[in-house]
Design an enzyme around this catalytic site. Structure first.
Site, short mmCIF file in Angstrom:
data_model
loop_
_atom_site.label_atom_id
_atom_site.label_comp_id
_atom_site.label_asym_id
_atom_site.label_seq_id
_atom_site.Cartn_x
_atom_site.Cartn_y
_atom_site.Cartn_z
CB THR A 48 9.18 -4.36 2.81
OG1 THR A 48 8.40 -3.46 3.60
CG2 THR A 48 8.31 -5.48 2.30
CB ILE A 50 4.68 -5.62 -1.01
CG1 ILE A 50 4.89 -6.05 0.46
CG2 ILE A 50 3.37 -6.19 -1.56
CD1 ILE A 50 3.86 -5.46 1.44
CG ASN A 52 2.95 -2.28 -3.73
OD1 ASN A 52 2.77 -2.93 -2.70
ND2 ASN A 52 4.14 -1.79 -4.07
CE LYS A 68 -1.43 1.75 3.04
NZ LYS A 68 -1.16 1.45 1.61
NE ARG A 72 8.86 8.17 -4.59
CZ ARG A 72 9.07 8.39 -3.31
NH1 ARG A 72 8.84 9.58 -2.81
NH2 ARG A 72 9.51 7.43 -2.51
CG ASP A 118 5.24 11.51 -6.56
OD1 ASP A 118 4.22 11.00 -6.08
OD2 ASP A 118 6.05 12.18 -5.89
CB VAL A 119 1.25 7.24 -7.16
CG1 VAL A 119 1.91 6.04 -7.83
CG2 VAL A 119 1.56 7.29 -5.68
CE1 TYR A 135 0.79 3.08 5.39
CE2 TYR A 135 0.16 1.89 7.37
CZ TYR A 135 0.61 1.88 6.06
OH TYR A 135 0.87 0.69 5.42
P1 NAP Z 1 8.70 -0.32 0.44
O1 NAP Z 1 9.63 -1.48 0.36
O2 NAP Z 1 9.11 0.91 1.16
O3 NAP Z 1 8.20 0.04 -1.02
C1 NAP Z 1 7.37 1.12 -1.28
C2 NAP Z 1 7.28 1.29 -2.77
O4 NAP Z 1 6.42 2.40 -3.07
C3 NAP Z 1 8.63 1.58 -3.38
O5 NAP Z 1 8.77 0.85 -4.58
C4 NAP Z 1 8.58 3.08 -3.66
O6 NAP Z 1 9.39 3.36 -4.78
C5 NAP Z 1 7.10 3.30 -3.95
N1 NAP Z 1 6.65 4.66 -3.71
C6 NAP Z 1 6.68 5.32 -2.53
N2 NAP Z 1 6.19 6.56 -2.68
C7 NAP Z 1 5.85 6.67 -4.00
C8 NAP Z 1 5.30 7.71 -4.78
N3 NAP Z 1 4.97 8.89 -4.24
N4 NAP Z 1 5.08 7.48 -6.10
C9 NAP Z 1 5.40 6.29 -6.65
N5 NAP Z 1 5.92 5.27 -5.96
C10 NAP Z 1 6.15 5.47 -4.65
O7 NAP Z 1 7.34 -0.76 1.18
P2 NAP Z 1 6.42 -2.07 1.08
O8 NAP Z 1 6.38 -2.64 2.44
O9 NAP Z 1 6.79 -2.92 -0.06
O10 NAP Z 1 5.01 -1.36 0.85
C11 NAP Z 1 4.18 -1.62 -0.26
C12 NAP Z 1 2.74 -1.35 0.14
O11 NAP Z 1 2.36 -2.26 1.16
C13 NAP Z 1 2.50 0.05 0.70
O12 NAP Z 1 1.27 0.55 0.21
C14 NAP Z 1 2.39 -0.19 2.19
O13 NAP Z 1 1.61 0.78 2.85
C15 NAP Z 1 1.75 -1.54 2.21
N6 NAP Z 1 1.94 -2.25 3.48
C16 NAP Z 1 3.20 -2.60 3.90
C17 NAP Z 1 3.33 -3.25 5.11
C18 NAP Z 1 4.67 -3.64 5.66
O14 NAP Z 1 4.74 -3.98 6.84
N7 NAP Z 1 5.73 -3.67 4.88
C19 NAP Z 1 2.20 -3.56 5.87
C20 NAP Z 1 0.95 -3.19 5.39
C21 NAP Z 1 0.83 -2.54 4.20
P3 NAP Z 1 10.19 4.73 -4.97
O15 NAP Z 1 10.64 5.17 -3.62
O16 NAP Z 1 11.28 4.38 -5.91
O17 NAP Z 1 9.18 5.64 -5.60
#
Ligand code: NAP
Length: 260
Positions: A192, A22, A92, A161, A42, A65-66, A157
């Site tokens: 994702t 996302i 995000n 949230k 990261r 790292d956030v 989680y």
């Molecule tokens: P994703 O593809 O796993 O991406 C997660 C991103 O967060 C990656 O770029 C990762 O990069 C970064 N990240 C993780 N831990 C981190 C840390 N400690 N410090 C800095 N960066 C960090 O997941 P996504 O689905 O795109 O998720 C994005 C957001 O949408 C999240 O907040 C998630 O909770 C929310 N969301 C997702 C869904 C879904 O179904 N996909 C549904 C509801 C909400 P690095 O690992 O390189 O750091």
């Protein structure tokens, strides 16, 4: 009125977790509207790949790292030096580990709160002073439908949230008179890596095939499908562009009617 490709011209947007999923889709959307971007995460390699894909946009990658307050401060200071004061912040970065409540150990509980909730707070604390000075700011926190309702086996989680939504509401009210809006966008299951990992996890724990696990996840969405990252990004873009000034403190579900 500004052209679509120029609506965010001159704005500096910081996007966390921008290397994939996302976050990368949000980077594409904001770059398409003319913003200059700090991509934070990261993993330097995935940030660099995401930046390369944004042809024509001015970008800056920050590896941090956030959950680390010192690293977040250093990253925002450097981002400001490179691209100027921060006008837009997209929180995000997130992770979604699952476990039953009694199997949620201290480490998992703390990790979910740290990355999903504390990380958003730390970035807001560092970026808001620029917005107050400029009398302009847009903050979008990527929460989740798990911030609006409960799901089994993801209590940590869900709690994090729900916390993001409280953080959003409080910060929105505190800054309402300063042309700073603070909103949460709440995706349902989105296509994702997080969902791929959930499917693998369900499959491993229940013996169901990956296809069966996917059917189970999409069944909660009345449209019967996964949300796309671009659909989430479009809502973020709308909140950041001229025309959405009076939308603040809201939690907007992007979930095919799952939350009504
Ligand atoms: P994703 O593809 O796993 O991406 C997660 C991103 O967060 C990656 O770029 C990762 O990069 C970064 N990240 C993780 N831990 C981190 C840390 N400690 N410090 C800095 N960066 C960090 O997941 P996504 O689905 O795109 O998720 C994005 C957001 O949408 C999240 O907040 C998630 O909770 C929310 N969301 C997702 C869904 C879904 O179904 N996909 C549904 C509801 C909400 P690095 O690992 O390189 O750091």
């Amino acid at each position: 009125m500004k052209q679509a490709g120029e609506q965010l011209k001159g704005r500096h947007a910081v996007i966390t977790g921008a290397g994939r999923g996302i976050g990368a889709a949000i980077a594409r959307a904001l770059a398409g509207a003319g913003a200059q971007l700090t991509l934070l995460g990261r993993t330097a390699a995935s940030l660099a790949t995401a930046a390369e894909s944004l042809a024509g946009a001015r970008t800056n990658c920050q590896t941090a790292d956030v959950t680390d307050a010192v690293a977040v401060k250093a990253a925002v200071v450097e981002a400001r030096q490179r691209l100027g004061p921060v006008n837009i912040l997209i929180n995000n970065a997130g992770q979604a580990a699952s476990a039953s409540l009694v199997k949620t150990d201290d480490a998992l509980w703390q990790a979910m709160l740290a990355v999903n909730l504390t990380g958003s707070f730390l970035l807001m604390r560092e970026c808001l002073p620029d917005m107050v000075t400029a009398n302009f700011g847009r903050i979008v926190n990527i929460a989740s439908t798990a911030g609006l309702k409960g799901y089994g086996y993801v209590a940590a989680y869900c709690a994090a949230k729900h916390g993001v939504i409280g953080l959003t509401r409080a910060t929105a009210l505190e800054h309402a008179k300063r042309n700073i809006t603070v909103n949460a966008v709440c995706p349902g299951y989105t296509d994702t890596d997080i969902v791929s990992e959930s499917i693998a996890n369900i499959s491993a724990k229940t013996g169901r095939t990956r296809e069966e696990a996917l059917v189970e996840l999409v069944a909660v969405n009345p449209q019967g499908r996964l949300v796309t990252p671009a659909e989430v990004a479009n809502t973020v873009l709308w909140l950041c562009c001229p025309g959405a000034e009076s939308v603040t403190g809201q939690s907007i579900a992007i979930a095919g009617g799952e939350v009504v």
